[in-house]
Design a protein around this motif. Structure first.
Motif, PDB file in Angstrom:
ATOM      1  N   VAL A 135     -64.531  32.875 -11.834  1.00 29.72           N
ATOM      2  CA  VAL A 135     -65.599  32.835 -12.828  1.00 29.72           C
ATOM      3  C   VAL A 135     -65.645  31.459 -13.468  1.00 29.72           C
ATOM      4  O   VAL A 135     -64.649  30.986 -14.017  1.00 29.72           O
ATOM      5  N   LEU A 137     -67.448  29.027 -16.385  1.00 33.06           N
ATOM      6  CA  LEU A 137     -67.992  29.233 -17.721  1.00 33.06           C
ATOM      7  C   LEU A 137     -68.702  27.973 -18.188  1.00 33.06           C
ATOM      8  O   LEU A 137     -68.192  26.864 -18.024  1.00 33.06           O
ATOM      9  N   MET A 167     -62.118  36.117 -22.002  1.00 39.07           N
ATOM     10  CA  MET A 167     -62.777  37.328 -21.525  1.00 39.07           C
ATOM     11  C   MET A 167     -62.443  38.519 -22.411  1.00 39.07           C
ATOM     12  O   MET A 167     -63.277  39.406 -22.618  1.00 39.07           O
ATOM     13  N   THR A 222     -75.249  34.878 -12.139  1.00 37.81           N
ATOM     14  CA  THR A 222     -74.882  34.402 -13.472  1.00 37.81           C
ATOM     15  C   THR A 222     -75.306  35.398 -14.539  1.00 37.81           C
ATOM     16  O   THR A 222     -76.421  35.916 -14.493  1.00 37.81           O
ATOM     17  N   TYR A 230     -71.830  32.880 -17.578  1.00 30.60           N
ATOM     18  CA  TYR A 230     -70.693  33.212 -16.725  1.00 30.60           C
ATOM     19  C   TYR A 230     -71.192  33.296 -15.288  1.00 30.60           C
ATOM     20  O   TYR A 230     -72.022  34.147 -14.968  1.00 30.60           O
TER      21      TYR A 230
END
Length: 357
Positions: A135, A137, A167, A222, A230
């Motif tokens: 992931v 960011l 998270m 996303t 994310y």
């Protein structure tokens, strides 16, 4: 002129045999001669066309698609109003969250040297659980600045520990919105406190997914949450991405193009599940869940006529069943992660039973 030719009169709404008198009347109405000579079949087709256009004009549904009852309309209105009050898809009030640590090559070497064999095996299991999906960011500041975080290229499994605190903060923010959503619903407030707690512990994660799906961009993979984005970066490619059940779930509602009414009814059906652990008012919950399911089915039948959406209700119910299975897998993963790297907030500890508190 043909012997059996008939006259269609738009003023009298009937058909008549052509005579000098009727012909003069139609000519007086300034209709061209070709327009007034129609066969019986053409007259019937004309009538059918008028009826169809009238239905389209006034929005009348085909036979069998009955309007929602007043009670069903009230249920949907309450859910949508509650959703609007408690949902913050753009994370407007999400502040003071922890950001992931940026790993360096030196950090990588040090972390690998300090890992015991048992710890390395645990992180390897975590890596398998996550199917190598990483992931990224992005944080956009109010001053226009942009901060990007991308996970390191190496894949020992331990690199996810950097992202876990953030998270956990983001999940806690969403969980609070779900709890507020449930508390505002009149049907939920009428339940025993013990049952309210049991339902929230069991269903909060599942209720979060339809909400998250409303900000999911399937083309870019996303979740666009206001200043935060994310993005999924599957190391194994798109096919491996689809191996993750939670990701497969998020593609399905987008494919079905669900309405906001269908999203909130999904959440209600999931929340009022009579078979959750620790629930006592099973019969009442069964009745409530059935009412929400019937409302969803009626809404789909009324608002989505036609064969293309014939199985939409069954598909939504199948998605809810899949969410139950995903929640079990998700909890097991979190328990393993928490055991290796404590990261959970107090709320997530209570919801997922990390502690006895």
């Amino acid at each position: 002129m043909k012997r059996n030719a008939r006259l269609w009169c738009p003023f009298q709404k009937g058909t008549y045999e052509i005579t000098r008198k009727t012909r003069r009347q139609c000519q007086a109405s300034r209709l061209p001669p070709a327009a007034v000579i129609m066969s019986d079949m053409a007259v019937e087709q004309k009538r059918a066309l008028i009826r169809r256009k009238k239905r389209e004009r006034i929005g009348t549904q085909p036979p069998g698609a009955k309007a929602l009852t007043e009670e069903q309309q009230m249920m949907i209105r309450e859910l949508i109003t509650t959703q609007m009050k408690t949902s913050d898809g753009i994370f407007t009030h999400f502040k003071n969250f922890r950001l992931p640590e940026v790993f360096s090559s030196a950090h990588k070497t040090e972390s690998l040297q300090t890992q015991s064999n048992a710890e390395a095996a645990k992180w390897s299991k975590i890596r398998e659980d996550l199917c190598s999906v990483k992931v990224s960011l992005q944080l956009r500041g109010e001053d226009g600045s942009i901060w990007n975080y991308k996970p390191p290229a190496y894949n020992s499994g331990k690199e996810i520990s950097s992202l876990l605190p953030h998270m956990a903060d983001a999940s806690t923010y969403m969980f609070k919105g779900i709890i507020n959503f449930a508390k505002v619903i009149s049907y939920f407030r009428d339940l025993l406190i013990k049952d309210q707690i049991s339902l929230l512990k069991a269903a909060t994660f599942e209720l979060c997914q339809p909400r998250l799906n409303t900000v999911f961009n399937a083309e870019t993979r996303t979740w666009e949450c206001g200043q935060l984005s994310y993005c999924l970066d599957p190391a194994g490619g798109f096919q491996q991405l689809l191996l993750e059940p939670i990701l497969k779930f998020h593609y399905m509602p987008k494919k079905l193009q669900l309405h906001k009414e269908e999203y909130v009814l999904m959440q209600a059906i999931s929340l009022f599940s009579p078979d959750r652990p620790g629930v006592g008012q099973c019969r009442l919950l069964d009745q409530l869940q059935e009412r929400f399911a019937i409302t969803l089915k009626a809404y789909i039948k009324y608002s989505r006529p036609g064969p293309a959406h014939r199985f939409l209700f069954l598909k939504i119910m199948a998605m809810l069943t899949e969410l139950r299975s995903i929640k079990v897998q998700h909890t097991q993963r979190l328990l393993r992660l928490q055991d290796i790297h404590p990261f959970a907030t107090q709320l997530t500890q209570k919801l997922f039973s990390f502690t006895n508190g």
